[in-house]
Write an enzyme that holds these catalytic residues in place. Structure first.
Site, PDB file in Angstrom:
ATOM      1  N   THR A 181       0.858  -1.186   0.000  1.00 19.01           N
ATOM      2  CA  THR A 181       0.000   0.000   0.000  1.00 19.01           C
ATOM      3  C   THR A 181       0.889   1.229   0.000  1.00 19.01           C
ATOM      4  O   THR A 181       1.876   1.299   0.743  1.00 19.01           O
ATOM      5  CB  THR A 181      -0.964   0.015   1.202  1.00 19.01           C
ATOM      6  OG1 THR A 181      -1.768   1.207   1.148  1.00 19.01           O
ATOM      7  CG2 THR A 181      -0.255  -0.061   2.536  1.00 19.01           C
ATOM      8  N   GLU A 182       0.562   2.175  -0.861  1.00 18.71           N
ATOM      9  CA  GLU A 182       1.507   3.252  -1.154  1.00 18.71           C
ATOM     10  C   GLU A 182       1.733   4.219   0.001  1.00 18.71           C
ATOM     11  O   GLU A 182       2.658   5.019  -0.034  1.00 18.71           O
ATOM     12  CB  GLU A 182       1.088   4.035  -2.403  1.00 18.71           C
ATOM     13  CG  GLU A 182      -0.278   4.655  -2.360  1.00 18.71           C
ATOM     14  CD  GLU A 182      -1.324   3.787  -3.047  1.00 18.71           C
ATOM     15  OE1 GLU A 182      -2.240   4.344  -3.662  1.00 18.71           O
ATOM     16  OE2 GLU A 182      -1.236   2.548  -2.952  1.00 18.71           O
TER      17      GLU A 182
END
Length: 449
Positions: A282-283
């Site tokens: 997840t960024e």
């Protein structure tokens, strides 16, 4: 070793003067310096340039500052969380620079490292690139982005020792780490203050040399507004979207590092089992994302890029946004699965803005679309009014050019084979005639016999 002064939030706010550039950490409901921002909102300081991922988030970052008319301009990835921010931008009361999330993180890191700027493939060929200098480097078109520095940074950490060394909790590193390096004056609000030496050196995320002042803070659901009430748990989904998620899951292989975008792609996470050996990224700063927790909320668990609480699988790791997008742009993410508004016959994707609609946010989509090794798009085959979303030419602002590998809709699966849009599969309950009638682009048929 120096001792960093501890001051009140009100004293910290008084150190900000009108006309300055203010960096504010946080992502969604995590890692926000709420005490500092709220104290600043009680002052008459104005004409500020606000730099942060979420601009105008109610109760969190710039919402109160915006409402008070204290901001003259803002640089960020999202302007959708607060209708006031959208309206202010549309009315011309707030000068807005929309910037991809990974580009923002890297620009801050460059500013903190004394680098004047950098070239990135993110946003090349899109309206976001504007009139920036564009060059072809290593065979790829790249856009020049100037570094970003601030006069003052408001950041938040979990713990600080008396020397100003900071430790962050879970996914709360996000933009805080880079911002701590990129301002002339850095003020950190922290939940716990401990004697020097309490934080092991290997657990210091931000060395004290960057920090000028500390502010004692607490964290409650009330501080976060409605965001703090976000809970984990099962999601309801219709059968067509579930089929799309299941079909996308079949494209993933053991060992793949996978990033799931918001919307339909998030449903894939609920279908993954440990035996599949997939590593979810997840960024906002996590590798090894697990399923949603059965109970608890944003104060108890890490959150993903959709601002939803998640669990961590064994072997998970946390990092800041700059490192996270370095993984993406560096080609270390195998597959990105994201939603779409349009995909055209040239493998172009549009998924972030609709002309005439309220200002949206680019988030990390441009970085992921151009940086992941493989791009899979999940979207409904048509808009609610029946307008095709698979089209000959995108009419909406582009997210990336020529990067889409596979399109999965509620009616069909298309692959780009040798650059040609190719129908490879029909989804359950759909006929070939229906797909032909509702697809706005020519395609080659390669259905299994």
């Amino acid at each position: 070793m120096k001792t960093v002064p501890v001051i009140t939030a009100e004293q910290a706010a008084a150190l900000v003067t009108s006309g300055q550039t203010l960096l504010v950490g946080g992502f969604g409901m995590t890692g926000n310096p709420v005490h500092l921002v709220h104290a600043l909102a009680q002052t008459g300081t104005g004409e500020l340039t606000f730099v942060g991922n979420n601009v105008g988030e109610p109760g969190l970052s710039g919402g109160r500052l915006l409402r008070n008319g204290q901001l003259k301009s803002a640089i960020g990835s999202f302007f959708t969380s607060n209708r006031e921010a959208v309206q202010a931008a549309q009315d011309g009361r707030l000068a807005v620079q929309l910037i991809p999330q990974g580009t923002l993180a890297e620009a801050l890191r460059a500013g903190g490292a004394g680098i004047g700027g950098f070239y990135t493939p993110t946003a090349a060929g899109t309206v976001i690139a504007g009139d920036a200098d564009v060059r072809v480097l290593n065979g790829r078109e790249m856009v020049f982005v100037p570094a970003i520095r601030g006069d003052v940074a408001f950041i938040r950490a979990w713990r600080a020792d008396t020397a100003g060394n900071l430790q962050y909790r879970l996914t709360e590193q996000n933009f805080n780490r880079a911002m701590a390096t990129a301002a002339d004056l850095v003020i950190a609000e922290v939940e716990e203050m401990v004697p020097v030496g309490t934080i092991p050196p290997e657990h210091v995320h931000t060395p004290g040399l960057y920090v000028d002042y500390l502010v004692q803070a607490t964290l409650t659901v009330g501080d976060l507004g409605s965001s703090g009430d976000v809970k984990g748990g099962a999601r309801k989904v219709d059968e067509a979207r579930l089929h799309m998620a299941q079909r996308a899951l079949a494209e993933l292989h053991p060992g793949d590092v996978v990033n799931l975008g918001i919307g339909i792609p998030t449903l894939i996470a609920d279908l993954i089992t440990p035996a599949m050996q997939l590593n979810l990224h997840t960024e906002n700063g996590m590798l090894g994302v697990g399923p949603a927790p059965h109970d608890g909320g944003a104060l108890d668990y890490p959150v993903n890029a959709g601002k939803v609480p998640v669990t961590a699988v064994p072997g998970a790791s946390y990092f800041d946004s700059a490192d996270s997008f370095g993984m993406i742009r560096g080609g270390h993410v195998d597959v990105a699965v994201m939603g779409g508004l349009q995909v055209d016959a040239h493998a172009n994707l549009a998924n972030w803005a609709v002309p005439g609609k309220p200002l949206l946010g680019v988030g990390g989509a441009m970085d992921l679309a151009s940086g992941a090794r493989r791009l899979i798009v999940l979207m409904t085959h048509t808009d609610p009014d029946g307008t095709p979303k698979v089209v000959s030419e995108c009419t909406l602002p582009l997210t990336t050019r020529g990067a889409v590998d596979l399109v999965i809709t509620d009616r069909a699966v298309f692959a780009f084979r040798n650059g040609v849009l190719t129908l490879t599969e029909l989804m359950p309950g759909t006929t070939l005639e229906d797909v032909r009638a509702t697809t706005g682009a020519p395609f080659v048929e390669a259905l299994p016999s």
